[in-house]
Design a protein around this motif. Sequence first.
Motif, mmCIF file in Angstrom:
data_model
loop_
_atom_site.group_PDB
_atom_site.id
_atom_site.type_symbol
_atom_site.label_atom_id
_atom_site.label_comp_id
_atom_site.label_asym_id
_atom_site.label_seq_id
_atom_site.Cartn_x
_atom_site.Cartn_y
_atom_site.Cartn_z
ATOM 1 N N PRO A 1 0.807 -1.237 0.000
ATOM 2 C CA PRO A 1 0.000 0.000 0.000
ATOM 3 C C PRO A 1 0.830 1.273 0.000
ATOM 4 C CG PRO A 1 -0.926 -1.577 1.529
ATOM 5 C CD PRO A 1 0.380 -2.149 1.074
ATOM 6 N N ASN A 2 2.058 1.212 0.519
ATOM 7 C CA ASN A 2 2.909 2.398 0.543
ATOM 8 C C ASN A 2 3.335 2.824 -0.857
ATOM 9 O OD1 ASN A 2 4.561 4.261 2.388
ATOM 10 N ND2 ASN A 2 6.124 3.455 1.033
ATOM 11 N N LEU A 3 3.226 1.918 -1.825
ATOM 12 C CA LEU A 3 3.625 2.212 -3.199
ATOM 13 C C LEU A 3 2.533 2.924 -3.981
ATOM 14 C CD1 LEU A 3 5.358 -1.202 -4.027
ATOM 15 C CD2 LEU A 3 6.423 0.889 -3.152
ATOM 16 N N ILE A 4 1.329 2.981 -3.430
ATOM 17 C CA ILE A 4 0.209 3.614 -4.125
ATOM 18 C C ILE A 4 0.175 5.095 -3.790
ATOM 19 C CG2 ILE A 4 -2.288 3.582 -4.502
ATOM 20 C CD1 ILE A 4 -2.299 0.712 -3.477
ATOM 21 N N LYS B 1 -17.173 13.068 11.566
ATOM 22 C CA LYS B 1 -16.702 11.865 12.251
ATOM 23 C C LYS B 1 -16.314 10.789 11.248
ATOM 24 C CE LYS B 1 -19.762 9.254 14.177
ATOM 25 N NZ LYS B 1 -20.804 8.748 15.106
ATOM 26 N N TYR B 2 -17.156 10.580 10.238
ATOM 27 C CA TYR B 2 -16.835 9.586 9.223
ATOM 28 C C TYR B 2 -15.571 9.993 8.464
ATOM 29 C CZ TYR B 2 -21.641 7.962 9.988
ATOM 30 O OH TYR B 2 -22.797 7.492 10.552
ATOM 31 N N GLY B 3 -15.467 11.272 8.135
ATOM 32 C CA GLY B 3 -14.296 11.760 7.407
ATOM 33 C C GLY B 3 -13.017 11.589 8.205
ATOM 34 N N PHE B 4 -13.084 11.901 9.497
ATOM 35 C CA PHE B 4 -11.901 11.788 10.357
ATOM 36 C C PHE B 4 -11.412 10.351 10.419
ATOM 37 C CE2 PHE B 4 -9.961 10.915 14.478
ATOM 38 C CZ PHE B 4 -9.012 11.922 14.578
ATOM 39 N N TRP B 5 -12.310 9.437 10.754
ATOM 40 C CA TRP B 5 -11.896 8.041 10.891
ATOM 41 C C TRP B 5 -11.583 7.406 9.546
ATOM 42 C CZ3 TRP B 5 -9.965 6.591 15.175
ATOM 43 C CH2 TRP B 5 -10.417 7.159 16.372
ATOM 44 N N GLY B 6 -12.209 7.906 8.483
ATOM 45 C CA GLY B 6 -11.850 7.433 7.151
ATOM 46 C C GLY B 6 -10.407 7.786 6.817
ATOM 47 N N LEU B 7 -10.001 9.018 7.129
ATOM 48 C CA LEU B 7 -8.620 9.433 6.897
ATOM 49 C C LEU B 7 -7.647 8.642 7.772
ATOM 50 C CD1 LEU B 7 -9.124 13.308 6.661
ATOM 51 C CD2 LEU B 7 -8.266 11.827 4.833
ATOM 52 N N VAL B 8 -8.039 8.380 9.009
ATOM 53 C CA VAL B 8 -7.195 7.592 9.905
ATOM 54 C C VAL B 8 -6.968 6.193 9.316
ATOM 55 C CG1 VAL B 8 -7.116 6.423 12.147
ATOM 56 C CG2 VAL B 8 -7.791 8.828 12.020
ATOM 57 N N ILE B 9 -8.025 5.554 8.856
ATOM 58 C CA ILE B 9 -7.914 4.206 8.287
ATOM 59 C C ILE B 9 -7.021 4.209 7.049
ATOM 60 C CG2 ILE B 9 -9.199 2.367 7.123
ATOM 61 C CD1 ILE B 9 -11.558 3.030 9.010
ATOM 62 N N VAL B 10 -7.215 5.200 6.180
ATOM 63 C CA VAL B 10 -6.439 5.263 4.940
ATOM 64 C C VAL B 10 -4.954 5.433 5.238
ATOM 65 C CG1 VAL B 10 -5.977 6.657 2.892
ATOM 66 C CG2 VAL B 10 -8.320 6.097 3.498
ATOM 67 N N LEU B 11 -4.605 6.377 6.122
ATOM 68 C CA LEU B 11 -3.194 6.617 6.406
ATOM 69 C C LEU B 11 -2.565 5.423 7.128
ATOM 70 C CD1 LEU B 11 -1.144 8.891 5.915
ATOM 71 C CD2 LEU B 11 -1.446 9.565 8.296
ATOM 72 N N CYS B 12 -3.301 4.820 8.041
ATOM 73 C CA CYS B 12 -2.782 3.632 8.723
ATOM 74 C C CYS B 12 -2.541 2.501 7.724
ATOM 75 C CB CYS B 12 -3.756 3.173 9.812
ATOM 76 S SG CYS B 12 -3.809 4.223 11.275
ATOM 77 N N TRP B 13 -3.500 2.276 6.857
ATOM 78 C CA TRP B 13 -3.382 1.208 5.866
ATOM 79 C C TRP B 13 -2.185 1.446 4.942
ATOM 80 C CZ3 TRP B 13 -4.107 0.655 0.439
ATOM 81 C CH2 TRP B 13 -4.292 -0.677 0.006
ATOM 82 N N GLN B 14 -1.915 2.706 4.641
ATOM 83 C CA GLN B 14 -0.817 3.031 3.742
ATOM 84 C C GLN B 14 0.550 2.931 4.417
ATOM 85 O OE1 GLN B 14 -0.608 7.110 2.365
ATOM 86 N NE2 GLN B 14 0.361 6.511 0.443
ATOM 87 N N GLN B 15 0.654 3.339 5.668
ATOM 88 C CA GLN B 15 1.973 3.515 6.276
ATOM 89 C C GLN B 15 2.402 2.406 7.237
ATOM 90 O OE1 GLN B 15 2.654 7.362 7.952
ATOM 91 N NE2 GLN B 15 2.213 8.438 6.054
ATOM 92 N N ILE B 16 1.481 1.584 7.688
ATOM 93 C CA ILE B 16 1.862 0.536 8.637
ATOM 94 C C ILE B 16 2.933 -0.381 8.049
ATOM 95 C CG2 ILE B 16 1.026 -1.627 9.663
ATOM 96 C CD1 ILE B 16 -1.525 -0.102 10.463
ATOM 97 N N GLY B 17 2.803 -0.750 6.788
ATOM 98 C CA GLY B 17 3.779 -1.639 6.164
ATOM 99 C C GLY B 17 5.164 -1.032 6.089
ATOM 100 N N TYR B 18 5.241 0.267 5.826
ATOM 101 C CA TYR B 18 6.538 0.940 5.738
ATOM 102 C C TYR B 18 7.219 0.968 7.104
ATOM 103 C CZ TYR B 18 10.001 4.457 4.415
ATOM 104 O OH TYR B 18 11.184 5.115 4.159
ATOM 105 N N MET B 19 6.462 1.348 8.132
ATOM 106 C CA MET B 19 7.024 1.373 9.487
ATOM 107 C C MET B 19 7.366 -0.034 9.963
ATOM 108 S SD MET B 19 7.019 4.534 9.743
ATOM 109 C CE MET B 19 6.272 5.738 8.642
ATOM 110 N N MET B 20 6.596 -1.012 9.531
ATOM 111 C CA MET B 20 6.859 -2.405 9.889
ATOM 112 C C MET B 20 8.249 -2.831 9.420
ATOM 113 S SD MET B 20 5.181 -5.741 8.131
ATOM 114 C CE MET B 20 6.108 -5.287 6.654
ATOM 115 N N ILE B 21 8.646 -2.423 8.222
ATOM 116 C CA ILE B 21 9.962 -2.781 7.689
ATOM 117 C C ILE B 21 11.072 -2.202 8.569
ATOM 118 C CG2 ILE B 21 11.537 -2.486 5.742
ATOM 119 C CD1 ILE B 21 9.307 -4.471 5.214
ATOM 120 N N ILE B 22 10.892 -0.960 9.017
ATOM 121 C CA ILE B 22 11.891 -0.326 9.883
ATOM 122 C C ILE B 22 11.977 -1.054 11.221
ATOM 123 C CG2 ILE B 22 12.533 1.813 11.072
ATOM 124 C CD1 ILE B 22 11.143 3.345 8.818
#
Length: 280
Positions: free
Chosen positions: A108-111, A140-161
Amino acid sequence: MEKSIKRYFPVFLGPTFLAFIIGFIVPFIMGLYLSLCDFRTVTDAKFVGLSNFVKAFQDTEFLHAFLFTSAFTVVTVVLINVIAFAVAMVLTQNVPGTNIFRTTFFMPNLIGGIVLGYIWQLIFNGILARYDLALKISAKYGFWGLVIVLCWQQIGYMMIIYIAGLQSIPGDLNEAAQIDGANGWQRLWNVTIPNMMPSITICTFLTLTNGFKLFDQNLSLTAGEPMKQTEGLALNIFNTFYARVGWQGVGQAKAVVFFILVVGLGLLQLRMTRSKEVQQ
């Protein structure tokens, strides 16, 4: 050999340093000057002093964007780092298919952020439509939607570190702690985390700055709706500069404040986490 390298040092450094001056230093200085001016283009700038900064801090939309971004950053920094660390712990064990999982989490970090926002907008609206709801009708939906999107995108990158940090810990430390009778939680808090502080410092810095600099996903997922309640700082600056006639100077002033804020928070976080590294 060493003298030869030193002789050609300017040849290698010169182009990079020149590009840095042209691409960063000069625009930055121009930006500082334009934040003190009223302008439509860079050629008709008229010096007005600090009035742009006064207007920026009097703008309720800017203040709301700051509060929204601060809350968003706190939530994402905690979630991304905790989940990424937990996943890294699991994937450094003898789990079948570890390489496949690492690749899947990192992809997901590549997208690109714009593409990612539109994809998740379709997903969220498809789910919410079953309940006669939509993403942009509630902050509320917008806030948590953004949280989910950023988490989904960046968790894999931080996981590698974090995986790199875990693999750098000498195995005999955990073995010695286990022999001394330490259970799993005690080894985690007293052996693993202290030795992971360099990785924690890097990941915390990246997630903190990425949270404040959120733009692409914000623009494509919610565009600040409803009524700019989900507008982050970067999107607010963009809208001020390009969508509000005569506010270009104010938008530039906001950009300067934004730069100082991100740099200040980044340096503060680095100082705090590195002080813990030294203590360890």
